[in-house]
Design an enzyme around this catalytic site. Structure first.
Site: not given
Ligand code: CMC
Length: 426
Positions: A298, A355
């Site tokens: 991320h 996710d």
């Protein structure tokens, strides 16, 4: 007010320094070009604060995510998605009368114009539901052209779930199921997805809770790729529906919201290959393999993604509440363990993101894989809307228009090409 001093080509310049409410420091460079003639260079905008916003706070080092000051863990435990929509858009949790009025409006606006149903007929059965969703959301501006932002916000929130469910029904060749006014927002979505004319569909409490949880966890994430797209498009004065449709397209990419579909496809690939999870981790470390661990890494979180922590815990609970077992959960856990103890992932601070586990829950709820990113979009809708509204309401908003550093040819003469051509022909 504190300032930062910039030394450029032997000359000093003072630049104002801003401080956010959580102590974040930003050097205000709005006067930089006028003062110095220079621009900043920040491809991918990793260091650029594009706006001041009072909606969502993230501390990526500490794994903190808050909507309007409320920690995500608390909202995930005790709020509904509709309450979070209200919170993000209006700034505060609703009182009971405010919530009732908000729910009532969402119920009243959940039908789409009957003519819009014809659009679905034009798409091939194989159409990805994200293609349909983005096209249909942009089309709402043709049916609801009035400039009433408050009403359009309600229309968008309410109709998006109807469009999403209709796009699924279209893809499996079943008739559309209309929303029911006695059902809540989340129950209505599941009803439109899974009921058939011959029989209804009972949304169990476990499914309803899981859906609320998933949508809440996706509801906002400050200036990510799709939200920045919404603000970028909206800054030109484009209407709400057009701006959000652009955000949906940005979300679709596999590095952003499209990753949730890719995670499940990757886990399936691992199981079907008969190879170990470790083999895939090794492949992800080789840059020329073209393979990444989807659902890992991320831009902002460098310790853990709090949404992934909540979802990992919820995956076990939801599966057992629904009486389901999913071998992909075991593969995911194994992959995570191997990656988290591997120096490549440790050094680069790569952790599972939102996710990584969301698809396991969607599968347990019966949502097909190609609808996962649509689910992300439905969840992100209130965040996009809140950010768009904040931008429109801010009288300091200017059209978004970054600069560049030009590295192409210096001035050339077209006559040189003509001469070269003449020589070749001769
Ligand atoms: N697997 C293997 N290596 C990775 C991965 C991964 N999933 N993610 C990053 N890296 C490596 C990358 O190759 C780079 O290595 P090096 O320093 O040797 O060049 C380093 O880690 C830093 O990565 P980056 O690509 O420079 O980081 P970024 O901030 O530009 O990209 C990201 C962030 C999320 C796009 C990226 O981590 C990624 O592609 N992850 C997989 C896709 C994914 O799961 N996306 C969902 C993001 S969360 C939901 C959302 O908000 O959309």
């Amino acid at each position: 007010m504190s300032t930062a001093t910039l030394l450029l080509k032997g000359k000093e310049y003072e630049l104002p320094v801003m401080e956010g409410s959580e102590g974040e420091t930003a050097i205000d460079i709005t006067s930089l070009r006028a003062k110095t003639g220079a621009v900043t260079f920040d491809p991918g905008y990793g260091n650029t604060g594009s706006c001041a916003s009072a909606i969502t706070f993230i501390d990526g080092e500490k794994g903190i995510l808050r909507y309007r000051g409320y920690p995500i863990e608390e909202l995930a435990k005790s709020a509904t998605f509709v309450e979070v929509c209200y919170l993000l858009i209006h700034g505060n949790m609703p009182s009971i009368p405010e919530l009732d009025a908000f729910n009532e409006k969402l119920t009243r606006h959940s039908l789409i114009h009957e003519d819009m149903k014809k659009f679905f007929e034009g798409f091939p059965p194989s159409a990805h539901p994200m293609a349909i969703l983005s096209a249909m959301i942009a089309s709402l501006s043709a049916y609801y052209p009035e400039n009433d932002n408050e009403l359009n916000i309600i229309r968008l929130l309410s109709k998006a779930k109807t469009i999403a469910a209709f796009s699924y029904k279209k893809s499996i060749g079943q008739p559309f199921i209309y929303p029911r006014n006695d059902l809540s927002y989340t129950q209505n979505f599941m009803h439109m997805m899974f009921a058939v004319p011959a029989e209804g569909y009972k949304v169990t409490a476990a499914i309803d809770r899981a859906l609320n949880l998933l949508l809440i966890l996706h509801a906002d994430h400050e200036q990510n790729c799709s939200t920045s797209t919404v603000r970028m498009v909206g800054s030109s004065g484009a209407n709400l529906f057009a701006s959000i449709s652009a955000g949906i397209c940005a979300l679709w990419g596999p590095l952003h919201g499209g990753a949730n579909q890719q995670v499940i496809e990757m886990l399936q690939q691992i199981r079907e290959s008969g190879q170990s999870a470790k083999t895939f981790v090794e492949r992800a470390k080789q840059k020329d393999s073209g393979f990444k661990l989807m659902g890992f890494g991320h831009r902002v979180y460098k310790n853990f993604d709090p949404r992934a922590t909540i979802l990992k815990r919820a995956a076990d609970d939801v599966l057992s509440a629904l009486g389901k077992r999913d071998p992909l959960l075991q593969t995911a856990t194994e992959l995570e363990q191997i990656a988290l103890s591997d120096p490549y992932f440790i050094e680069r601070k790569l952790y599972p993101n939102v996710d990584f586990y969301s698809g396991i829950l969607y599968r347990a709820m019966g949502i097909p894989t190609n609808m996962f990113t649509v689910m992300f979009a439905l969840g992100r809708l209130p965040g996009w809307i809140a950010q768009w509204k904040e931008m429109v309401d801010d009288d300091k908003t200017r059209i978004n228009r970054p600069r560049q550093v030009y590295v192409g040819s210096k001035v050339r003469e077209l006559s040189e090409v003509d001469e070269a051509l003449a020589l070749t022909i001769a």
